[in-house]
Design a protein around this motif. Structure first.
Motif, PDB file in Angstrom:
ATOM      1  N   UNK A   1      -0.733  27.849 -69.627  1.00 41.46           N
ATOM      2  CA  UNK A   1      -1.120  26.619 -68.936  1.00 41.46           C
ATOM      3  C   UNK A   1      -0.818  25.343 -69.708  1.00 41.46           C
ATOM      4  N   UNK A   2       0.390  25.246 -70.269  1.00 42.35           N
ATOM      5  CA  UNK A   2       0.820  24.040 -70.957  1.00 42.35           C
ATOM      6  C   UNK A   2       2.338  23.996 -70.934  1.00 42.35           C
ATOM      7  N   UNK A   3       2.882  22.815 -71.155  1.00 41.52           N
ATOM      8  CA  UNK A   3       4.329  22.645 -71.101  1.00 41.52           C
ATOM      9  C   UNK A   3       4.991  23.354 -72.277  1.00 41.52           C
ATOM     10  N   UNK A   4       6.021  24.170 -72.044  1.00 41.82           N
ATOM     11  CA  UNK A   4       6.683  24.867 -73.146  1.00 41.82           C
ATOM     12  C   UNK A   4       7.489  23.959 -74.060  1.00 41.82           C
TER      13      UNK A   4
ATOM     14  N   UNK B   1       4.817  21.184 -63.223  1.00 35.40           N
ATOM     15  CA  UNK B   1       5.490  19.983 -63.723  1.00 35.40           C
ATOM     16  C   UNK B   1       4.603  19.339 -64.782  1.00 35.40           C
ATOM     17  N   UNK B   2       5.177  19.087 -65.958  1.00 41.44           N
ATOM     18  CA  UNK B   2       4.419  18.530 -67.079  1.00 41.44           C
ATOM     19  C   UNK B   2       4.029  17.081 -66.816  1.00 41.44           C
ATOM     20  N   UNK B   3       2.792  16.763 -67.117  1.00 35.87           N
ATOM     21  CA  UNK B   3       2.306  15.388 -66.990  1.00 35.87           C
ATOM     22  C   UNK B   3       3.122  14.417 -67.827  1.00 35.87           C
ATOM     23  N   UNK B   4       3.489  14.836 -69.039  1.00 35.10           N
ATOM     24  CA  UNK B   4       4.051  13.869 -69.976  1.00 35.10           C
ATOM     25  C   UNK B   4       5.571  13.828 -69.977  1.00 35.10           C
ATOM     26  N   UNK B   5       6.218  14.975 -70.177  1.00 32.74           N
ATOM     27  CA  UNK B   5       7.681  14.932 -70.343  1.00 32.74           C
ATOM     28  C   UNK B   5       8.442  15.284 -69.073  1.00 32.74           C
ATOM     29  N   UNK B   6       7.727  15.683 -68.008  1.00 30.63           N
ATOM     30  CA  UNK B   6       8.287  15.977 -66.688  1.00 30.63           C
ATOM     31  C   UNK B   6       9.020  17.317 -66.630  1.00 30.63           C
ATOM     32  N   UNK B   7       9.000  18.107 -67.698  1.00 29.51           N
ATOM     33  CA  UNK B   7       9.662  19.417 -67.660  1.00 29.51           C
ATOM     34  C   UNK B   7       8.981  20.297 -66.615  1.00 29.51           C
ATOM     35  N   UNK B   8       9.760  21.120 -65.921  1.00 28.12           N
ATOM     36  CA  UNK B   8       9.194  22.053 -64.949  1.00 28.12           C
ATOM     37  C   UNK B   8       9.513  23.479 -65.367  1.00 28.12           C
ATOM     38  N   UNK B   9       8.577  24.373 -65.112  1.00 26.61           N
ATOM     39  CA  UNK B   9       8.782  25.781 -65.465  1.00 26.61           C
ATOM     40  C   UNK B   9       8.154  26.671 -64.406  1.00 26.61           C
ATOM     41  N   UNK B  10       8.720  27.880 -64.288  1.00 27.17           N
ATOM     42  CA  UNK B  10       8.247  28.843 -63.304  1.00 27.17           C
ATOM     43  C   UNK B  10       7.148  29.702 -63.916  1.00 27.17           C
TER      44      UNK B  10
ATOM     45  N   UNK C   1       0.496  18.533 -64.450  1.00 25.97           N
ATOM     46  CA  UNK C   1      -0.204  17.615 -63.558  1.00 25.97           C
ATOM     47  C   UNK C   1       0.020  17.977 -62.108  1.00 25.97           C
ATOM     48  N   UNK C   2       0.996  18.853 -61.867  1.00 20.86           N
ATOM     49  CA  UNK C   2       1.384  19.166 -60.505  1.00 20.86           C
ATOM     50  C   UNK C   2       1.886  20.596 -60.443  1.00 20.86           C
ATOM     51  N   UNK C   3       1.488  21.309 -59.397  1.00 19.50           N
ATOM     52  CA  UNK C   3       1.994  22.648 -59.164  1.00 19.50           C
ATOM     53  C   UNK C   3       2.672  22.704 -57.805  1.00 19.50           C
ATOM     54  N   UNK C   4       3.740  23.471 -57.721  1.00 12.95           N
ATOM     55  CA  UNK C   4       4.471  23.642 -56.470  1.00 12.95           C
ATOM     56  C   UNK C   4       4.377  25.106 -56.070  1.00 12.95           C
ATOM     57  N   UNK C   5       3.655  25.400 -54.991  1.00 13.33           N
ATOM     58  CA  UNK C   5       3.497  26.778 -54.521  1.00 13.33           C
ATOM     59  C   UNK C   5       4.797  27.250 -53.878  1.00 13.33           C
ATOM     60  N   UNK C   6       5.313  28.380 -54.365  1.00 18.56           N
ATOM     61  CA  UNK C   6       6.573  28.919 -53.872  1.00 18.56           C
ATOM     62  C   UNK C   6       6.341  30.282 -53.226  1.00 18.56           C
ATOM     63  N   UNK C   7       7.401  30.907 -52.808  1.00 18.55           N
ATOM     64  CA  UNK C   7       7.294  32.209 -52.158  1.00 18.55           C
ATOM     65  C   UNK C   7       6.935  33.293 -53.181  1.00 18.55           C
ATOM     66  N   UNK C   8       6.459  34.416 -52.678  1.00 17.53           N
ATOM     67  CA  UNK C   8       6.139  35.598 -53.485  1.00 17.53           C
ATOM     68  C   UNK C   8       5.099  35.314 -54.558  1.00 17.53           C
ATOM     69  N   UNK C   9       4.188  34.388 -54.265  1.00 18.00           N
ATOM     70  CA  UNK C   9       3.081  34.140 -55.178  1.00 18.00           C
ATOM     71  C   UNK C   9       3.440  33.418 -56.455  1.00 18.00           C
ATOM     72  N   UNK C  10       4.642  32.872 -56.527  1.00 22.71           N
ATOM     73  CA  UNK C  10       5.040  32.155 -57.738  1.00 22.71           C
ATOM     74  C   UNK C  10       4.690  30.674 -57.622  1.00 22.71           C
ATOM     75  N   UNK C  11       4.743  30.009 -58.765  1.00 22.05           N
ATOM     76  CA  UNK C  11       4.425  28.579 -58.785  1.00 22.05           C
ATOM     77  C   UNK C  11       5.308  27.884 -59.815  1.00 22.05           C
TER      78      UNK C  11
END
Length: 302
Positions: A173-176, A196-205, A183-193
């Motif tokens: 539960x933190x940016x790698x 998006x990092x609050x500070x540096x904007x990096x996104x990870x699955x 700060x934001x989660x995007x619900x995707x198919x097959x239970x994945x999410x």
């Protein structure tokens, strides 16, 4: 055909006049990004160092606070000055706060790169001290630094994705990259999410558990998706265990690109509702009632 970021902002300004001022400020910030040169952050992430890779495998970010102390922030200093100019042009409270920051730097003989480096590399007590001396809220200082470093972080993200590939997909539960909170989660198919990092904007699955992504509480009566309007795709996941929340965008198509900056603005009412209910943003220390989500983590002391 997908809309460009500029077209998206223009469309939102037309559709949501109550958010016009915020979206217009974002437009001006993006103009600064387009005209700026990023700093090189890669020297702070030495992937040849085995301890860095081991730290990453153990669920700790590639950057810690000591890493920020090794960066120059020369181009970022120029961007910071431009953002303060935009604030002054806005008049009112924005102008007053921008003047206070500029006066602090001028009187103390410090530079913008020094301010960014020291705030990011030192602990919360130092941020509090600078905030008091400036007479500027700490959350605003962190937000301005976040805006300043965006394009430099995006350049770092591109390089890291090339070098590390899929190893940046993880279930912590933190940016790698910077250790900031999502700060934001995007619900995707097959239970994945996608987070998006609050500070540096990096996104990870991630494939989150059924419970809270922060504390792990698995109780459907205490971890709930709340405040979701039938005609909207945003809500917030609130946990009564750790009293934290995260905004969630219900978007099951992975091919649909999500703009976290726009979603942050669209979700302002969710932040207000969650905090009125007594929840704090995920990753915010319980003892701090203001929204100051710090990136990085303290290097362990021997």
């Amino acid at each position: 055909m997908a809309l460009t970021r500029e077209q998206q902002l223009a469309a939102h300004i037309r559709a949501r006049p109550h958010l016009r001022e915020i979206f217009q400020f974002q437009q001006k910030i993006e103009e600064i990004w387009h005209a700026s040169t990023p700093d090189d952050f890669l020297p702070a992430v030495d992937l040849r160092d085995q301890t860095v890779r081991e730290r990453h495998r153990a669920g700790r970010a590639l950057l810690d606070r000591e890493s920020f102390s090794r960066l120059e922030f020369s181009s970022s200093g120029t961007q910071f000055r431009k953002i303060l100019t935009v604030m002054r042009q806005g008049g009112g409270e924005k102008e007053v706060l921008a003047q206070r920051i500029s006066s602090y730097l001028r009187v103390s003989g410090r530079s913008e790169p020094w301010l960014i480096r020291t705030i990011l590399s030192r602990d919360d007590a130092y941020l509090d001290q600078v905030s008091r001396e400036m007479e500027v809220p700490g959350p605003l200082v962190m937000h301005l630094i976040k805006l300043t470093l965006r394009i430099s972080f995006e350049r770092l993200h591109e390089t890291l994705r090339t070098l590390l590939g899929g190893s940046l997909d993880w279930d912590f539960p933190l940016c790698p990259v910077c250790g900031g909170s999502p700060a934001l989660g995007q619900a995707l198919s097959e239970g994945r999410r996608r987070y998006f990092c609050f500070f540096c904007s990096f996104s990870w699955m991630s494939r989150p558990s059924d419970g809270c992504p922060a504390c792990g509480l698995d109780d459907p009566d205490r971890v709930n998706l709340m405040y979701k309007h039938p005609e909207e795709n945003q809500g917030f996941l609130a946990c009564e265990g750790c009293q934290s929340y995260i905004k969630i965008v219900d978007q099951r198509s992975e091919n649909e690109v999500l703009n976290p900056d726009i979603q942050e603005i669209l979700g302002i009412h969710l932040d207000m509702a969650a905090q009125e209910m007594g929840f704090r943003p995920m990753g915010q220390p319980p003892e701090r009632f203001e929204t100051i989500i710090r990136p990085g983590y303290d290097t362990p002391r021997p």
